[in-house]
Structure formats: structure tokens, C-alpha cells
Design a protein around this motif. Sequence first.
Motif, PDB file in Angstrom:
ATOM      1  N   SER A 274       0.826  -1.211   0.000  1.00 24.93           N
ATOM      2  CA  SER A 274       0.000   0.000   0.000  1.00 24.93           C
ATOM      3  C   SER A 274       0.862   1.263   0.000  1.00 24.93           C
ATOM      4  O   SER A 274       0.452   2.292  -0.540  1.00 24.93           O
ATOM      5  CB  SER A 274      -0.969  -0.006   1.184  1.00 24.93           C
ATOM      6  OG  SER A 274      -0.289   0.123   2.410  1.00 24.93           O
ATOM      7  N   ASP A 275       2.052   1.204   0.592  1.00 24.38           N
ATOM      8  CA  ASP A 275       2.957   2.355   0.526  1.00 24.38           C
ATOM      9  C   ASP A 275       3.329   2.691  -0.916  1.00 24.38           C
ATOM     10  O   ASP A 275       3.511   3.857  -1.273  1.00 24.38           O
ATOM     11  CB  ASP A 275       4.246   2.066   1.312  1.00 24.38           C
ATOM     12  CG  ASP A 275       4.103   2.374   2.795  1.00 24.38           C
ATOM     13  OD1 ASP A 275       3.142   3.063   3.180  1.00 24.38           O
ATOM     14  OD2 ASP A 275       4.965   1.918   3.574  1.00 24.38           O
ATOM     15  N   SER A 276       3.483   1.653  -1.753  1.00 26.89           N
ATOM     16  CA  SER A 276       3.977   1.863  -3.115  1.00 26.89           C
ATOM     17  C   SER A 276       2.871   1.845  -4.175  1.00 26.89           C
ATOM     18  O   SER A 276       3.155   1.964  -5.356  1.00 26.89           O
ATOM     19  CB  SER A 276       5.012   0.790  -3.460  1.00 26.89           C
ATOM     20  OG  SER A 276       4.453  -0.506  -3.347  1.00 26.89           O
ATOM     21  N   CYS A 277       1.608   1.702  -3.735  1.00 26.14           N
ATOM     22  CA  CYS A 277       0.504   1.602  -4.692  1.00 26.14           C
ATOM     23  C   CYS A 277       0.274   2.938  -5.401  1.00 26.14           C
ATOM     24  O   CYS A 277       0.212   3.994  -4.767  1.00 26.14           O
ATOM     25  CB  CYS A 277      -0.776   1.173  -3.966  1.00 26.14           C
ATOM     26  SG  CYS A 277      -2.222   1.050  -5.038  1.00 26.14           S
ATOM     27  N   LYS A 278       0.148   2.886  -6.707  1.00 26.31           N
ATOM     28  CA  LYS A 278      -0.131   4.070  -7.518  1.00 26.31           C
ATOM     29  C   LYS A 278      -1.420   3.815  -8.292  1.00 26.31           C
ATOM     30  O   LYS A 278      -1.435   3.003  -9.218  1.00 26.31           O
ATOM     31  CB  LYS A 278       1.024   4.352  -8.474  1.00 26.31           C
ATOM     32  CG  LYS A 278       2.354   4.632  -7.778  1.00 26.31           C
ATOM     33  CD  LYS A 278       3.486   4.790  -8.776  1.00 26.31           C
ATOM     34  CE  LYS A 278       4.816   5.032  -8.065  1.00 26.31           C
ATOM     35  NZ  LYS A 278       5.954   5.134  -9.009  1.00 26.31           N
TER      36      LYS A 278
ATOM     37  N   ARG B 166      -3.273   5.326  -2.394  1.00 22.44           N
ATOM     38  CA  ARG B 166      -2.464   4.183  -1.938  1.00 22.44           C
ATOM     39  C   ARG B 166      -3.247   3.204  -1.076  1.00 22.44           C
ATOM     40  O   ARG B 166      -3.001   1.994  -1.124  1.00 22.44           O
ATOM     41  CB  ARG B 166      -1.259   4.691  -1.132  1.00 22.44           C
ATOM     42  CG  ARG B 166      -0.309   5.575  -1.934  1.00 22.44           C
ATOM     43  CD  ARG B 166       1.014   5.741  -1.210  1.00 22.44           C
ATOM     44  NE  ARG B 166       0.901   6.500   0.038  1.00 22.44           N
ATOM     45  CZ  ARG B 166       1.903   6.668   0.891  1.00 22.44           C
ATOM     46  NH1 ARG B 166       3.077   6.113   0.646  1.00 22.44           N
ATOM     47  NH2 ARG B 166       1.748   7.397   1.985  1.00 22.44           N
ATOM     48  N   ARG B 167      -4.156   3.684  -0.271  1.00 20.92           N
ATOM     49  CA  ARG B 167      -4.781   2.837   0.759  1.00 20.92           C
ATOM     50  C   ARG B 167      -6.140   2.265   0.341  1.00 20.92           C
ATOM     51  O   ARG B 167      -6.467   1.121   0.660  1.00 20.92           O
ATOM     52  CB  ARG B 167      -4.957   3.638   2.059  1.00 20.92           C
ATOM     53  CG  ARG B 167      -3.735   4.430   2.486  1.00 20.92           C
ATOM     54  CD  ARG B 167      -2.494   3.592   2.692  1.00 20.92           C
ATOM     55  NE  ARG B 167      -1.341   4.433   3.041  1.00 20.92           N
ATOM     56  CZ  ARG B 167      -0.103   3.995   3.134  1.00 20.92           C
ATOM     57  NH1 ARG B 167       0.174   2.731   2.884  1.00 20.92           N
ATOM     58  NH2 ARG B 167       0.874   4.820   3.461  1.00 20.92           N
TER      59      ARG B 167
ATOM     60  N   LYS C  59       1.344  10.777  -1.899  1.00 27.19           N
ATOM     61  CA  LYS C  59       1.451   9.796  -2.980  1.00 27.19           C
ATOM     62  C   LYS C  59       2.631   8.861  -2.716  1.00 27.19           C
ATOM     63  O   LYS C  59       3.457   9.105  -1.849  1.00 27.19           O
ATOM     64  CB  LYS C  59       1.638  10.514  -4.323  1.00 27.19           C
ATOM     65  CG  LYS C  59       0.564  11.551  -4.640  1.00 27.19           C
ATOM     66  CD  LYS C  59      -0.808  10.925  -4.720  1.00 27.19           C
ATOM     67  CE  LYS C  59      -1.866  11.924  -5.204  1.00 27.19           C
ATOM     68  NZ  LYS C  59      -2.144  12.986  -4.224  1.00 27.19           N
ATOM     69  N   ALA C  60       2.687   7.784  -3.479  1.00 22.61           N
ATOM     70  CA  ALA C  60       3.791   6.842  -3.355  1.00 22.61           C
ATOM     71  C   ALA C  60       5.109   7.547  -3.656  1.00 22.61           C
ATOM     72  O   ALA C  60       5.187   8.448  -4.498  1.00 22.61           O
ATOM     73  CB  ALA C  60       3.593   5.675  -4.318  1.00 22.61           C
TER      74      ALA C  60
END
Length: 474
Positions: free
Chosen positions: A67-71, A76-77, A217-218
Motif C-alpha cells: 500500500s505504501d507503493s501503490c499508484k 495508496r490505501r 502519494k507513493a
Amino acid sequence: MTALKRSIKITYGMGQVAESATQAGFNTFLFLYFNQVLGLSGSFCGIAIFIAQAFDAITDPLAGSLSDSCKSRLGRRHPFMYASSIPLALFFFFMFVPPKDLGQIGLFLWLMAFAVLTRGALTLFQVPHLALGSEISNDYFERTSIFAYRTAIGMLGGVLITMMGYFVFLPNTPEFPRGQLNPAGYPYLALFCSVIILIGVLSASLGTRSLIPALPKASKDAGLFTPMRMVREFIEVWGNASFRAIFMGALSFFLYMGVSTTVMPLLTTFFWGFGSDQLGILAIPMGAGFMIGSVLARPVQEIFDKKNAMIIGACIMAVFQVLPVFLRLLGFFPENADPLLLPFIFIIMLVASIFGGISAVTVFSMMSDIVREHEYITGKRRDGIFFATNSFSQKINSGLGNAIAGFLIDFIRFPVNANPDTVAQETLVRLGILYMCAAGLNILAAYCVSFYKITREHHEEVMAALEERYKGAS
């Protein structure tokens, strides 16, 4: 994003209702149902729940890193929160409806499989939801308010769910004078909780979607997920001394919680002799206390700062949780037939829960401060991996506590399918001693947190530096 609308805090907090319903199933009803109603041994129950908690713990850093890196256009969440809703509700329901005549191994495998699936689906929601709470404000005390709403709403939901469980689905009857031992009510209770879980997840996800454009954002360095990246991120966050203090404190506290929550249903049913009507009443001080503690958390922090508030809360909670058992074993507490027993337990549980609420809200707020300090030092936002790694320690040790308690319950020769009126007194004494021994772990947790280093003054310096950095980057 420092001045949040109350409606946002409420809808965000609704996500905790989903977690409260799941935790009520695991902590209040699951062990008692499989051990005393279905007849699965304490060891098998403990092992199954431990495996589920271990799986949950292992997947926490994975969910945090992903979720930290989700674009995505949903941020992200939120994609993970939406995806968890239906699986979590379904898996929870099926956990409580095993086919008949499975035997010990069959019951064990059913419990293990659906407990693993339920905990995995919960991770998919819980970790992004926690990280979201850290991201929606940069203010030192506003984050305390956010997590106070989350805790208070979750506890209110947990109380109502527990009371519904005892009063509506598991009431005392002539056939079952202790209704919590009636097998017929558990499938309906599971269905009710599943509906609440679905409502809670969707409320939090839909109610906070308006914040997505303003959320962080990521990171630019966020690429495709790999296990090695997750390991590197864990090593990175482990370098923070305050995080290590919280992490080690969580190890001890949740080992204590794992043991105590497994033993508690047996303690209330057999040691104290309570029926479902009394247990429904005792859900009130637990929820009311945590809600009061959530309200008091901020003023207590303003007086003592966060570290001392957490330590005071944890220590006083531990003392009051074991006080009734300790006094009973010494002969200084009302007997089970005494009408004063329930009011005394009610008051003591209320005090313990107030300080537990202060401690719980404070820890989540402290984690958010650690995230900001880490961003100041490294230039990277790691909300998800910080909360996930701390959640890892909580769940793996809670599960280990469940397993240890299951083995110890068998070790003290506590019977399955027991008649509450015929359990030997020496067995009840051993059960009470087992419950009290766990409290030392809570004191150890407070000691670990004493090494936490972030003060209000330091946090204000960090935030001022970050604001200057944000202005320079814009």
C-alpha cells in the motif's frame, strides 16, 4: 490537513467497527465455542488460532509495503480497503459454521483454515486503514483526536456487538442456564457480525474517499514489490530507536493479551460463574471505559506527554485487571452467589478499561510521530510499513499467547464440554493463577516503552523542518 471535519473522523472510525466485530469473534467467542461447545481440545484451539495470527502477522508488512507503493486513481490505501470487504465478511461467517461430526482433526483443520483466511482478509483492510489515519493530519494532537475517534467508535461497536451476542443470540435458557454454551446461537451471531464487518469496511472506505487527492502519494523510488524490498524497508524502520521501543513493548503487551483473552471466557464462565446476561452487562464497562479513556487521552498527554501517558495507562490497567482474581484467591472478594460480585467486577473493569483506552490511543498517536521523524531523517514516507511492522509484533505474539494459553489450559487439566457447576475448585484456582501470571508481561511492555525518545518539543522541531522542506519542494 490539520482541521478535519468531525464527519471524516467518524467515517474513518467506522472502520474500527469492522475490526471490533472480527476481534470480538476471535477474543470473546471463538475459543469458548470450539473448546467448550464443539469439544476441540485447548491445545488444538490454541495452535489453530496461533497459525492464523502468525499468517496475519507475516502478511502485515506485505500489505504495508504494497500500500505504501501503490499508484492508482484511488490513492495508496483505498484499493486494498475496498478489496477486503466481501472476503472478510464471508470468511468470518464460515469460520463459525463447521460441518457436523468432523472430529478433532477435522474441527482443527476447519478452524485453522477459516481463521487464516479471516485474518488475511482483515490485514488487507487493517494495515492500510491504520496508515490512512496517520496520513490525514500532520498535527501532533489532531492525530490523537483521529485515533481517539477510531478507538471510541470501535469500542462502542464492540460493546454493542458483544451485548447483542449475549442477550440476543446466546441468551440464558432453562436448557442452557449459561447461554454462551448453547451451540444453536453461534451461526446467527456469526451472520450478524459479518454484516457489521461489511458495513464498517465500506463506511470507512467510502466516507474518506474525498481525501484521496490531498493524501501523500507513493514515493518516487517506489517500484514493483519484491520480498527484498520489504526486508530493506524493515531494516530501515528498525533503525529508529523510538520505533524499537514501541515494537518491543508491543511484543510483551500482546503476548499478555493473547494469554488473557484466551483464558478470560473460561474465567468468566467457570471461575466467576457468570451467565450470558451478566456477561452482556460486563461488556458495558469495557466499552465505556475505553471510550472515556479515548476522550481523556489528549488531556493526559498534555499533562504527562505521550510516553508517560502510555506507561501510566498500561500499568494501572494491568493492576486492575488481575485485582479481582487476586482478592478472590486471598478470600477477600464476594463469592459467586453474592449480589455484590457483579457490581464490584463492573467498577474494577471500568477503571481498567479507562486506562487501557488512554494507553491504546496514545500508542497509535506515538506511531504517527515516529513516521514523521523517519520522514525528516530519511526523506521517505513509510506509514504503511511502520504500522504493519508494529502490527506484526502485535499479532504474532497475540497468536503465540493464544497457543501458550491453549497448552496451559490442557496442562492444568481443564475439561472440555465442562459443566460449570462441577469443575473442581483446585482447577479453578489454577485457572485464576494462570490469568494473573500473564499481567507481568504488561509491566514489561511499559518498561520497554520507557525507551521511547520523541517529546512534544522534538516533534514540533521535526514538523517545522518538514514544512520548510515541503515549501522548498513546491
